[in-house]
Design a protein around this motif. Structure first.
Motif, PDB file in Angstrom:
ATOM      1  N   ALA A  78      33.125  44.931  38.337  1.00  0.00           N
ATOM      2  CA  ALA A  78      34.115  46.015  38.226  1.00  0.00           C
ATOM      3  C   ALA A  78      33.452  47.289  37.720  1.00  0.00           C
ATOM      4  CB  ALA A  78      35.254  45.591  37.302  1.00  0.00           C
ATOM      5  N   ARG A 114      35.381  50.609  37.605  1.00  0.00           N
ATOM      6  CA  ARG A 114      36.726  50.195  37.175  1.00  0.00           C
ATOM      7  C   ARG A 114      36.677  49.582  35.785  1.00  0.00           C
ATOM      8  NH1 ARG A 114      36.521  50.490  42.531  1.00  0.00           N
ATOM      9  NH2 ARG A 114      38.589  50.738  43.494  1.00  0.00           N
ATOM     10  N   LEU A 138      44.256  45.304  39.865  1.00  0.00           N
ATOM     11  CA  LEU A 138      43.875  44.100  40.602  1.00  0.00           C
ATOM     12  C   LEU A 138      44.001  42.928  39.629  1.00  0.00           C
ATOM     13  CD1 LEU A 138      42.564  42.765  43.156  1.00  0.00           C
ATOM     14  CD2 LEU A 138      40.362  43.090  42.013  1.00  0.00           C
ATOM     15  N   GLU A 183      31.671  49.243  40.197  1.00  0.00           N
ATOM     16  CA  GLU A 183      32.614  49.972  41.067  1.00  0.00           C
ATOM     17  C   GLU A 183      33.394  51.035  40.287  1.00  0.00           C
ATOM     18  OE1 GLU A 183      32.530  49.544  44.299  1.00  0.00           O
ATOM     19  OE2 GLU A 183      31.001  48.011  43.985  1.00  0.00           O
ATOM     20  N   LEU A 236      37.957  45.639  45.205  1.00  0.00           N
ATOM     21  CA  LEU A 236      37.923  46.993  44.620  1.00  0.00           C
ATOM     22  C   LEU A 236      37.379  48.001  45.632  1.00  0.00           C
ATOM     23  CD1 LEU A 236      36.714  46.167  40.984  1.00  0.00           C
ATOM     24  CD2 LEU A 236      39.038  46.749  41.738  1.00  0.00           C
ATOM     25  N   VAL A 290      41.218  46.069  36.440  1.00  0.00           N
ATOM     26  CA  VAL A 290      41.254  44.647  36.808  1.00  0.00           C
ATOM     27  C   VAL A 290      41.795  43.886  35.602  1.00  0.00           C
ATOM     28  CG1 VAL A 290      39.872  42.633  37.483  1.00  0.00           C
ATOM     29  CG2 VAL A 290      39.216  44.932  38.271  1.00  0.00           C
TER      30      VAL A 290
END
Ligand SMILES: Cc1ncc(COP(=O)(O)O)c(C=O)c1O
Length: 254
Positions: A158, A163, A85, A161, A127, A136
């Protein structure tokens, strides 16, 4: 060394001090000599200290412009089955997108106009909507407009989540507050010739957590030279890539 001094009004390379310029005039030194390895090791350690990375963090020194360091991080960090992302609100966000696409990385852009900082809630929503996005990428300071993206909050969103985040801090590391140890950050890319006020030809670097080093298998075959893992491995052997020796030796000793 000339005393003549121009005031550079561009956003980097930054002006260097006479001391830095004088340090470039050194005797010849081969990059395969123990003296050179020592200088490089010292330089890497000092950069980590300066960035307040602490134990478990490493600086990988890179010969090339900032884009080379950004490209190396992107193609090394995102695994073959991963996705990226990209926060895109300026020239360098757009460059991140182009790099990711050039490496065939499944990419989703989170776009804003060039005067709007990214919103962490948007990152979180993107996300959640697309589980295949594993990483990201965000520019901390969009150099062309001066927009500062709220990196700490974006990394927090992030991380919640699950990430990982790559931060292009080319024109902000050592100039704006940035906690490179924040949980969720994999790589921070920076330049010797901006806030650090080193020499433009020298190198870009990025402090990275030990976890990132282990996980950065990257997209195999994507690149040999533009590879964080290749550069890191070789820099710790007696066969490092040939850096611009004169630029680094005495600068690093100070
Ligand atoms: C935020 C940011 N990212 C990437 C770059 C690219 O660096 P270079 O022009 O050295 O390739 C720059 C250059 O100014 C920058 O400011």
């Amino acid at each position: 060394v000339s005393d003549r001094q121009w005031i550079l009004l561009n956003p980097g390379p930054a002006n260097t001090s006479r001391e830095v310029r004088e340090a470039l005039v050194t005797p010849d030194l081969c990059h395969r000599e123990p003296e050179f390895f020592e200088v490089m090791r010292d330089c890497r350690e000092r950069l980590v200290r300066l960035a307040e990375g602490g134990d478990g963090f490493a600086a990988v020194l890179f010969t090339g412009s900032g884009t080379a360091a950004v490209e190396a991080a992107v193609c090394s960090a995102v695994p073959a089955d991963g996705g990226l992302l990209v926060v895109d609100n300026g020239v360098y966000g757009e460059r991140l997108l182009r790099i990711a696409r050039a490496h065939g990385i499944p990419t989703r852009a989170l776009s804003y106009d060039v005067t709007t900082a990214a919103r962490p809630d948007d990152v979180r929503a993107a996300l959640r909507a697309e589980p295949q996005l594993t990483h990201v990428a965000v520019v901390h300071h969009e150099t062309t407009t001066g927009v500062l993206n709220p990196v700490a909050e974006i990394v927090r969103a992030a991380a919640v989540e699950g990430r990982r985040v790559l931060v292009d801090a080319m024109s902000s590391l050592f100039g704006e507050p940035l906690d490179v140890t924040q949980d969720g950050i994999d790589f921070v890319m920076a330049s010797a010739s901006k806030c650090l006020q080193g020499y433009p030809a020298s190198r870009s670097c990025w402090p990275a957590g030990a976890r990132s080093m282990r996980c950065a298998a990257g997209r195999r075959g994507a690149s040999i030279w533009i590879s964080r893992t290749t550069t890191w491995r070789r820099s710790r052997t007696t066969r490092p890539s040939r850096p611009p020796c004169r630029c680094s030796t005495r600068c690093a000793r100070r």
